[in-house]
Motif scaffolding. Structure first.
Motif, PDB file in Angstrom:
ATOM      1  N   LEU A 371       0.821  -1.216   0.000  1.00 36.22           N
ATOM      2  CA  LEU A 371       0.000   0.000   0.000  1.00 36.22           C
ATOM      3  C   LEU A 371       0.857   1.269   0.000  1.00 36.22           C
ATOM      4  N   SER A 372       1.862   1.329   0.864  1.00 41.27           N
ATOM      5  CA  SER A 372       2.606   2.590   0.989  1.00 41.27           C
ATOM      6  C   SER A 372       3.406   2.910  -0.271  1.00 41.27           C
ATOM      7  N   SER A 373       4.114   1.933  -0.835  1.00 41.06           N
ATOM      8  CA  SER A 373       4.939   2.216  -2.021  1.00 41.06           C
ATOM      9  C   SER A 373       4.074   2.413  -3.261  1.00 41.06           C
ATOM     10  N   ASN A 374       2.996   1.650  -3.366  1.00 44.41           N
ATOM     11  CA  ASN A 374       2.124   1.789  -4.523  1.00 44.41           C
ATOM     12  C   ASN A 374       1.460   3.165  -4.502  1.00 44.41           C
ATOM     13  N   ASN A 375       0.957   3.539  -3.343  1.00 41.87           N
ATOM     14  CA  ASN A 375       0.313   4.841  -3.204  1.00 41.87           C
ATOM     15  C   ASN A 375       1.336   5.961  -3.469  1.00 41.87           C
ATOM     16  N   GLY A 376       2.513   5.806  -2.927  1.00 40.43           N
ATOM     17  CA  GLY A 376       3.563   6.806  -3.142  1.00 40.43           C
ATOM     18  C   GLY A 376       3.893   6.941  -4.617  1.00 40.43           C
ATOM     19  N   GLY A 377       4.016   5.803  -5.295  1.00 41.98           N
ATOM     20  CA  GLY A 377       4.337   5.820  -6.725  1.00 41.98           C
ATOM     21  C   GLY A 377       3.238   6.478  -7.543  1.00 41.98           C
ATOM     22  N   TRP A 378       1.998   6.166  -7.223  1.00 39.08           N
ATOM     23  CA  TRP A 378       0.879   6.742  -7.973  1.00 39.08           C
ATOM     24  C   TRP A 378       0.732   8.233  -7.712  1.00 39.08           C
ATOM     25  N   GLN A 379       0.874   8.625  -6.462  1.00 40.43           N
ATOM     26  CA  GLN A 379       0.710  10.059  -6.176  1.00 40.43           C
ATOM     27  C   GLN A 379       1.882  10.850  -6.763  1.00 40.43           C
ATOM     28  N   TRP A 380       3.033  10.213  -6.832  1.00 39.49           N
ATOM     29  CA  TRP A 380       4.182  10.867  -7.477  1.00 39.49           C
ATOM     30  C   TRP A 380       3.848  11.105  -8.945  1.00 39.49           C
ATOM     31  N   ALA A 381       3.332  10.044  -9.608  1.00 36.15           N
ATOM     32  CA  ALA A 381       3.035  10.143 -11.041  1.00 36.15           C
ATOM     33  C   ALA A 381       1.937  11.176 -11.306  1.00 36.15           C
ATOM     34  N   ALA A 382       0.933  11.211 -10.433  1.00 42.75           N
ATOM     35  CA  ALA A 382      -0.181  12.130 -10.633  1.00 42.75           C
ATOM     36  C   ALA A 382       0.194  13.565 -10.259  1.00 42.75           C
ATOM     37  N   GLY A 383       1.278  13.724  -9.532  1.00 47.55           N
ATOM     38  CA  GLY A 383       1.696  15.063  -9.121  1.00 47.55           C
ATOM     39  C   GLY A 383       1.072  15.480  -7.795  1.00 47.55           C
ATOM     40  N   SER A 384       0.323  14.588  -7.167  1.00 48.71           N
ATOM     41  CA  SER A 384      -0.409  14.982  -5.961  1.00 48.71           C
ATOM     42  C   SER A 384       0.333  14.623  -4.679  1.00 48.71           C
ATOM     43  N   GLY A 385       1.496  13.984  -4.842  1.00 48.90           N
ATOM     44  CA  GLY A 385       2.152  13.374  -3.687  1.00 48.90           C
ATOM     45  C   GLY A 385       3.179  14.247  -3.004  1.00 48.90           C
ATOM     46  N   THR A 386       3.917  13.591  -2.101  1.00 46.78           N
ATOM     47  CA  THR A 386       4.892  14.280  -1.279  1.00 46.78           C
ATOM     48  C   THR A 386       5.997  14.924  -2.096  1.00 46.78           C
ATOM     49  N   ASP A 387       6.558  14.108  -2.955  1.00 41.00           N
ATOM     50  CA  ASP A 387       7.818  14.486  -3.559  1.00 41.00           C
ATOM     51  C   ASP A 387       7.635  14.641  -5.056  1.00 41.00           C
ATOM     52  N   ALA A 388       6.401  15.004  -5.410  1.00 41.55           N
ATOM     53  CA  ALA A 388       5.974  14.799  -6.784  1.00 41.55           C
ATOM     54  C   ALA A 388       6.666  15.717  -7.777  1.00 41.55           C
ATOM     55  N   ALA A 389       6.769  15.198  -8.988  1.00 44.60           N
ATOM     56  CA  ALA A 389       7.193  16.030 -10.113  1.00 44.60           C
ATOM     57  C   ALA A 389       6.099  17.065 -10.305  1.00 44.60           C
ATOM     58  N   PRO A 390       6.452  18.297 -10.711  1.00 44.66           N
ATOM     59  CA  PRO A 390       5.391  19.302 -10.924  1.00 44.66           C
ATOM     60  C   PRO A 390       4.431  18.834 -12.015  1.00 44.66           C
ATOM     61  N   TYR A 391       3.150  19.204 -11.864  1.00 52.30           N
ATOM     62  CA  TYR A 391       2.138  18.610 -12.743  1.00 52.30           C
ATOM     63  C   TYR A 391       2.375  18.933 -14.207  1.00 52.30           C
ATOM     64  N   PHE A 392       3.050  20.058 -14.475  1.00 52.34           N
ATOM     65  CA  PHE A 392       3.226  20.434 -15.884  1.00 52.34           C
ATOM     66  C   PHE A 392       4.328  19.625 -16.558  1.00 52.34           C
ATOM     67  N   ARG A 393       5.013  18.747 -15.791  1.00 53.48           N
ATOM     68  CA  ARG A 393       5.977  17.860 -16.445  1.00 53.48           C
ATOM     69  C   ARG A 393       5.249  16.574 -16.824  1.00 53.48           C
TER      70      ARG A 393
END
Ligand code: FAD
Length: 448
Positions: A371-393
């Motif tokens: 749960l933690s890594s999957n959620n982290g990976g998805w929120q990173w990809a969506a831009g909504s997460g902790t360490d996320a790439a900015p949404y415009f990338r």
């Protein structure tokens, strides 16, 4: 009187923190595993390789305990019913376990703790699944980290701040971080309860069936870890460890692997730090399991087109790198990390489908689902997460393919019809999708 050691995601009889403490206690130890119907009843398919893997692993542990005159108690049902029954069946002196940081697990453990409290039985829980829990890696100014790079720096500092020594299997004294020192369970193995072999439910008893999915081995060559930083991003080669499922169920020890990583390859160690990072995020910010880490991203107006989602799930998007990844996942229960990032970005940004849909699909399919890594990976990809790439990338699937699968080797393996007229046209045009995504995110964030 007996002590019960309750296995959950730590399925091994060596280097196990809670088990070590249980065996050192005053009473013989009865090891227990519960096939938890609160979890199993939600699984959609009776052919679930993870349940089969659990069952095989437990059968193996049980057999090795039985060779020494001990056994493993395996129950199938709801913990809220099983625990009261166990207290009637056995004269329980204490219960030992290792901590689990998922919201459901925390609730379940709280329920068991209260039940035991009422019966005057202590419940001892230990850190075993991670190297560091949230409060051990804190900002200098206090509070837990939500950005990876400074977190990993402090993580390493804390690791190196407390050195100790241990006798390795060759009988030599070796220096090691206190936090990586193995727990010598073997030395106390005679403290398991002596008992006849106990019965164990079969897979079929629990409504599951065997699968033909192969589980990657528990061991990985030193050579692979040594060159990990050079090979890890190329999906066509076996350049990563594939240990995910073993970390998930604790069939290997995180301490042992982190110790190896520290000696062999810093990039590999870093990946293990990501695992700790996301575990502590879920522990400290449990809302991420349902909502965006950054609340304003919950305002993105997703399109959530069911037909589009189906094409993505089946690997029929017309984007070969995306399709290859989804087909690898569907066939094997595994997807390479680089391709997880590409497929996740494609679903959320090109198709504007809610990251939770993708997260749930991965949860169903991944052998290493956590749960933690999957959620982290998805929120990173969506831009909504902790360490996320900015949404415009927005990842460009074509340039990702050129960079990471330039000879189309990975693509040809999983999409054999690629390059023929049987392969579909791209389901959305890249430039249009990119602009549509930027607009949607912008409007959502403005509304927030
Ligand atoms: P290796 O590259 O050999 O890495 C070794 C171990 O380090 C992994 O087994 C894993 O335990 C840990 N690790 C590596 N990368 C990460 C990371 N980015 N975050 C957290 N831990 C990491 N990992 C899971 O364990 N379970 C998941 O459900 C999961 N879902 C993901 C979903 C998405 C959208 C993305 C982008 C990543 C996800 N990851 C997940 C992280 C990563 O992709 C996998 O851990 C990795 O691909 C597993 O393959 P491996 O065992 O060969 O990893």
């Amino acid at each position: 009187k007996v002590s019960i050691f309750w296995f959950r995601r730590d399925l091994r009889l060596h280097d196990n923190a809670g088990l070590y403490h249980a065996l050192r206690g005053a009473h013989p130890v009865l090891p227990l595993f519960i096939f938890d119907r609160e979890i199993l009843d939600d699984l959609e398919s009776p052919k679930d390789a993870r349940v089969e893997f659990l069952h095989d692993t437990l059968a193996g542990m049980k057999e090795s305990l039985e060779q020494e005159g001990h056994s493993l108690l395996v129950r199938y049902g709801f913990p809220k019913e099983i625990w009261p029954a166990l207290l009637k069946e056995f004269d329980v002196a204490a219960v030992y376990t290792n901590r689990d940081y998922e919201p459901y697990a925390k609730k379940r453990d709280q329920m068991v703790r209260e039940l035991l409290d009422n019966a005057g039985i202590p419940f001892h829980d230990f850190k075993d699944h991670v190297i560091f829990e949230a409060e051990e890696v804190q900002k200098k100014t206090g509070g837990n980290y939500t950005v990876f790079t400074p977190y990993s720096r402090t993580w390493k500092e804390v690791l190196n701040n407390r050195m100790d020594s241990f006798t390795n299997p060759d009988g030599e004294q070796q220096e090691i971080s206190y936090y990586l020192k193995p727990y010598p369970v073997e030395a106390y193995a005679s403290h398991f309860l002596e008992t006849e072999p106990l019965p164990m439910p079969t897979l079929e008893d629990m409504g599951f069936e065997p699968t033909d999915i192969e589980i990657p081995p528990k061991s990985v060559s030193r050579g692979l870890i040594r060159t990990y930083d050079e090979t890890r991003d190329i999906p066509a080669i076996n350049g990563t460890s594939r240990l995910g499922i073993h970390f998930r169920f604790g069939t290997i020890s995180i301490r042992e692997k982190a110790w190896r990583a520290k000696q062999l390859n810093d990039t590999f160690l870093n990946e293990l730090i990501w695992r700790d990072f996301y575990a502590q995020i879920l522990d400290e910010h449990p809302h991420v399991a349902e909502r965006s880490f950054r609340p304003k991203y919950d305002y993105v107006p997703w399109r959530n087109d069911e037909a589009d989602f189906k094409k993505w799930c089946e690997g029929k998007t017309g984007y070969p790198i995306v399709d290859a990844g989804m087909r690898e996942l569907n066939a094997t229960g595994y997807m390479h990390n680089r391709v997880r990032m590409i497929t996740a970005s494609f679903l959320t940004k090109h198709l504007l489908i809610d990251w939770r849909w993708g997260e749930a699909y991965f949860a169903k399919k991944l052998l290493d689902f956590d749960l933690s890594s999957n959620n982290g990976g998805w929120q990173w990809a969506a831009g909504s997460g902790t360490d996320a790439a900015p949404y415009f990338r927005v990842f460009n699937p074509y340039s990702q393919q050129k960079k990471f699968d330039k000879d189309f080797k990975y693509i040809k393996k999983w999409v054999p019809e690629f390059g023929t007229d049987r392969y579909p046209e791209p389901m959305v045009e890249h430039k249009m999708a990119r602009e549509r995504c930027l607009e949607a995110y912008k409007s959502g964030l403005e509304k927030a």
